[in-house]
Design a protein around this motif. Structure first.
Motif, mmCIF file in Angstrom:
data_model
loop_
_atom_site.group_PDB
_atom_site.id
_atom_site.type_symbol
_atom_site.label_atom_id
_atom_site.label_comp_id
_atom_site.label_asym_id
_atom_site.label_seq_id
_atom_site.Cartn_x
_atom_site.Cartn_y
_atom_site.Cartn_z
ATOM 1 N N ALA A 79 0.847 -1.195 0.000
ATOM 2 C CA ALA A 79 0.000 0.000 0.000
ATOM 3 C C ALA A 79 0.884 1.247 0.000
ATOM 4 C CB ALA A 79 -0.922 0.001 1.214
ATOM 5 N N LYS A 80 0.490 2.238 -0.786
ATOM 6 C CA LYS A 80 1.265 3.466 -0.936
ATOM 7 C C LYS A 80 0.756 4.537 0.022
ATOM 8 C CE LYS A 80 2.796 6.596 -4.598
ATOM 9 N NZ LYS A 80 2.660 6.876 -6.040
ATOM 10 N N TYR A 81 1.696 5.276 0.605
ATOM 11 C CA TYR A 81 1.395 6.370 1.536
ATOM 12 C C TYR A 81 2.115 7.607 1.026
ATOM 13 C CZ TYR A 81 0.061 2.463 4.498
ATOM 14 O OH TYR A 81 -0.535 1.332 4.998
ATOM 15 N N GLU A 82 1.352 8.638 0.678
ATOM 16 C CA GLU A 82 1.941 9.886 0.184
ATOM 17 C C GLU A 82 1.702 10.995 1.194
ATOM 18 O OE1 GLU A 82 1.797 10.841 -4.098
ATOM 19 O OE2 GLU A 82 0.369 9.175 -4.200
ATOM 20 N N LEU A 83 2.775 11.681 1.539
ATOM 21 C CA LEU A 83 2.696 12.777 2.500
ATOM 22 C C LEU A 83 3.003 14.094 1.790
ATOM 23 C CD1 LEU A 83 4.614 11.181 5.504
ATOM 24 C CD2 LEU A 83 2.170 11.163 5.047
ATOM 25 N N PRO A 84 2.117 15.083 1.915
ATOM 26 C CA PRO A 84 2.354 16.383 1.269
ATOM 27 C C PRO A 84 3.443 17.182 1.990
ATOM 28 C CG PRO A 84 0.292 16.422 2.501
ATOM 29 C CD PRO A 84 0.812 15.022 2.589
ATOM 30 N N ASN A 85 3.986 18.173 1.294
ATOM 31 C CA ASN A 85 5.048 19.027 1.849
ATOM 32 C C ASN A 85 4.699 19.604 3.209
ATOM 33 O OD1 ASN A 85 6.829 18.746 -0.278
ATOM 34 N ND2 ASN A 85 6.059 20.519 -1.362
ATOM 35 N N TYR A 86 3.461 20.065 3.359
ATOM 36 C CA TYR A 86 3.105 20.763 4.589
ATOM 37 C C TYR A 86 3.100 19.849 5.815
ATOM 38 C CZ TYR A 86 -1.707 19.137 3.653
ATOM 39 O OH TYR A 86 -2.815 18.396 3.390
ATOM 40 N N ILE A 87 3.148 18.567 5.611
ATOM 41 C CA ILE A 87 3.268 17.621 6.722
ATOM 42 C C ILE A 87 4.729 17.465 7.115
ATOM 43 C CG2 ILE A 87 3.043 15.167 7.332
ATOM 44 C CD1 ILE A 87 0.396 16.713 7.371
ATOM 45 N N LEU A 88 5.607 17.525 6.134
ATOM 46 C CA LEU A 88 7.010 17.179 6.330
ATOM 47 C C LEU A 88 7.874 18.302 6.888
ATOM 48 C CD1 LEU A 88 7.303 15.251 2.972
ATOM 49 C CD2 LEU A 88 7.024 14.264 5.263
ATOM 50 N N SER A 89 7.518 19.539 6.600
ATOM 51 C CA SER A 89 8.326 20.665 7.075
ATOM 52 C C SER A 89 7.520 21.955 6.976
ATOM 53 C CB SER A 89 9.612 20.793 6.252
ATOM 54 O OG SER A 89 9.313 21.122 4.915
ATOM 55 N N GLU A 90 8.123 23.024 7.461
ATOM 56 C CA GLU A 90 7.476 24.332 7.383
ATOM 57 C C GLU A 90 7.831 24.999 6.064
ATOM 58 O OE1 GLU A 90 8.741 26.522 10.824
ATOM 59 O OE2 GLU A 90 7.407 25.393 12.131
ATOM 60 N N PRO A 91 6.905 25.797 5.518
ATOM 61 C CA PRO A 91 7.213 26.502 4.266
ATOM 62 C C PRO A 91 8.186 27.652 4.517
ATOM 63 C CG PRO A 91 5.075 27.181 5.091
ATOM 64 C CD PRO A 91 5.552 26.071 5.983
ATOM 65 N N THR A 92 8.844 28.070 3.471
ATOM 66 C CA THR A 92 9.785 29.180 3.586
ATOM 67 C C THR A 92 9.059 30.501 3.793
ATOM 68 O OG1 THR A 92 9.832 29.429 1.183
ATOM 69 C CG2 THR A 92 11.563 28.080 2.193
ATOM 70 N N ASN A 93 7.773 30.560 3.436
ATOM 71 C CA ASN A 93 7.017 31.792 3.600
ATOM 72 C C ASN A 93 6.022 31.695 4.765
ATOM 73 O OD1 ASN A 93 5.386 29.977 2.177
ATOM 74 N ND2 ASN A 93 4.469 31.539 0.883
ATOM 75 N N LEU A 94 6.408 30.997 5.823
ATOM 76 C CA LEU A 94 5.593 30.914 7.027
ATOM 77 C C LEU A 94 5.598 32.272 7.720
ATOM 78 C CD1 LEU A 94 4.030 28.938 8.974
ATOM 79 C CD2 LEU A 94 6.178 28.799 10.233
ATOM 80 N N ILE A 95 4.425 32.749 8.079
ATOM 81 C CA ILE A 95 4.318 34.025 8.794
ATOM 82 C C ILE A 95 4.541 33.736 10.267
ATOM 83 C CG2 ILE A 95 2.796 35.934 9.420
ATOM 84 C CD1 ILE A 95 1.283 35.375 6.761
ATOM 85 N N ARG A 96 5.568 34.322 10.803
ATOM 86 C CA ARG A 96 5.897 34.123 12.216
ATOM 87 C C ARG A 96 4.927 34.911 13.094
ATOM 88 N NH1 ARG A 96 9.027 29.763 12.077
ATOM 89 N NH2 ARG A 96 10.590 29.985 10.471
ATOM 90 N N ASP A 97 4.507 34.277 14.199
ATOM 91 C CA ASP A 97 3.641 34.972 15.156
ATOM 92 C C ASP A 97 4.421 36.095 15.815
ATOM 93 O OD1 ASP A 97 1.593 33.170 14.608
ATOM 94 O OD2 ASP A 97 2.266 31.787 16.143
ATOM 95 N N SER A 98 3.750 37.213 16.032
ATOM 96 C CA SER A 98 4.449 38.359 16.635
ATOM 97 C C SER A 98 4.237 38.412 18.132
ATOM 98 C CB SER A 98 3.991 39.651 16.011
ATOM 99 O OG SER A 98 2.593 39.745 15.983
#
Length: 113
Positions: free
Chosen positions: A94-113
């Protein structure tokens, strides 16, 4: 002695896990939005097929450091196709595919202030 075509244990099914490549979300995203996406994915993932215990192992692996993640996938019998865990298989194929957003944070993540 093994035959010429035999493989040593672990050379195919236990690829070394590595950090995923950097990626960018289609638009800037907050940490809260990212966490919501992840929770939604994990809630629905078992409905796409495969075994729940493998999905649980993959979730634990994606939330762990690399050493622990490697131990988790090895002990669960997960066959890693891509070392960043984006594509894996279980022992039944059985195949299991994980999207990018599961594996790491995006480079354009808005940091909480």
């Amino acid at each position: 002695m093994g035959c010429a075509g035999s493989r040593e244990k672990g050379d195919e099914t236990s690829k070394k896990i590595r950090k995923p490549k950097p990626w960018k979300h289609s638009e800037p995203i907050t940490r809260a939005q990212l966490l919501r996406l992840r929770e939604e994915f994990w809630d629905t993932a078992p409905h796409y097929g495969g075994r729940k215990e493998i999905w649980d192992a993959l979730r634990a692996a994606t939330e762990a450091d690399l050493t622990l993640a490697q131990a988790i996938v090895d002990s669960a019998g997960v066959i890693v196709q891509n070392p960043d865990l984006s594509i894996c298989y279980d022992e039944r194929g059985a195949k299991y595919e994980l999207p990018n957003y599961i594996l790491s944070e995006p480079t354009n993540l808005i940091r909480d202030s």
